[in-house]
Motif scaffolding. Structure first.
Motif, short mmCIF file in Angstrom:
data_model
loop_
_atom_site.label_atom_id
_atom_site.label_comp_id
_atom_site.label_asym_id
_atom_site.label_seq_id
_atom_site.Cartn_x
_atom_site.Cartn_y
_atom_site.Cartn_z
N GLY A 8 -3.37 -2.20 7.08
CA GLY A 8 -2.66 -2.11 8.35
C GLY A 8 -1.17 -1.90 8.17
N ARG A 31 0.29 -0.45 5.68
CA ARG A 31 0.49 0.94 5.22
C ARG A 31 0.41 1.91 6.40
NH1 ARG A 31 -2.83 2.80 0.06
NH2 ARG A 31 -1.06 1.84 -1.01
N THR A 32 -0.54 1.68 7.29
CA THR A 32 -0.68 2.53 8.48
C THR A 32 0.57 2.48 9.34
OG1 THR A 32 -3.09 2.24 8.50
CG2 THR A 32 -2.05 2.92 10.57
N GLU A 33 1.21 1.30 9.39
CA GLU A 33 2.41 1.13 10.20
C GLU A 33 3.67 1.66 9.51
OE1 GLU A 33 2.29 -3.05 10.75
OE2 GLU A 33 0.73 -2.98 12.28
#
Length: 235
Positions: free
Chosen positions: A113, A115-117
């Motif tokens: 999560g 990394r996604t942000e």
């Protein structure tokens, strides 16, 4: 009950760019029996010193260095032999403990999560790569930078490894938060110039960790992220 201290600004926009995590007790259940490890080191040292040393409050690696220095005063070769054997004892104990360890249920999703942000993630540990990978085989695929004991000449709380890891992430210390379950982790953050977060998911009590005055204090990393988002330093 969680606690948050006013944190120093993470940058011009107040946002963090990187989170650096300790491993044992922070991302995984801590299973190493440190008292047993110290007893093993004392037993190893006895024939080298001629008597069993008193158990030291120092962490195992630092105590090994201290004992080796004591042996070196009368025999350099014996000191090297003791230190080599001691490191093998430490690693064997770590690998034994790793067989019983498990990642916390939130660890993988949390790292993915972040990394996604767009938040860079690093894992910095005093443990060995072999022990970490016994618990987390794909660790290097799940974070942006990973450094274990053998990846740096000095371990935490020396700031060298933290600063090297931050260079790999391309993030300045003041834009990063170091997260750990031990007072050594808070000292590491202060030495490296990052913000500091303590979690009580390891063996250190809330009271002990609070005495180190971290910028954030939480039960675990999942609760910590909620604090960070509530304070506006994470999206």
């Amino acid at each position: 009950m969680s606690e948050t201290r006013p944190a120093a600004p993470a940058g011009t926009d107040g946002r963090l760019q990187a989170l650096i995590f300790d491993f044992d007790g922070t991302l995984s259940r801590l299973t190493i029996d440190f008292a047993l490890l110290h007893r093993k080191i004392a037993a190893l040292a006895e024939p080298f010193l001629g008597e069993a040393p008193e158990i030291s409050p120092l962490p195992a690696l630092e105590w090994l260095d201290e004992l080796a220095d004591e042996i070196r005063e009368f025999d350099e070769a014996l000191a090297r032999e003791f230190h080599t054997r001691g490191r093998l004892v430490v690693q064997a104990t770590e690998l034994d403990a790793a067989r019983e360890a498990r990642l916390f249920p939130f660890t993988r999703d949390m790292l993915a999560g972040l990394r996604t942000e767009g938040i860079r993630t690093g894992i910095l540990t005093r443990n060995s790569t072999a022990a970490v990978k016994a618990v987390f085989p794909d660790v290097t695929k799940c974070c942006d930078a990973f450094m274990a004991r053998e990846d740096s000449p000095k371990v935490k709380p020396d700031p060298g490894a933290t600063l090297t890891l931050l260079e790999r992430l391309g993030v300045a210390p003041e834009r990063a938060l170091l997260v750990g379950d031990h007072p050594l982790d808070i000292s590491t953050a202060r030495n490296a110039g990052t913000l500091a977060a303590a979690v009580t998911s390891g063996m250190s009590s809330r009271e002990v960790l609070a005495q180190t005055a971290p910028d954030y204090l939480a039960e675990d990393c999942r609760e910590l992220l909620s604090q960070l988002r509530a304070s506006g330093v994470l999206p």
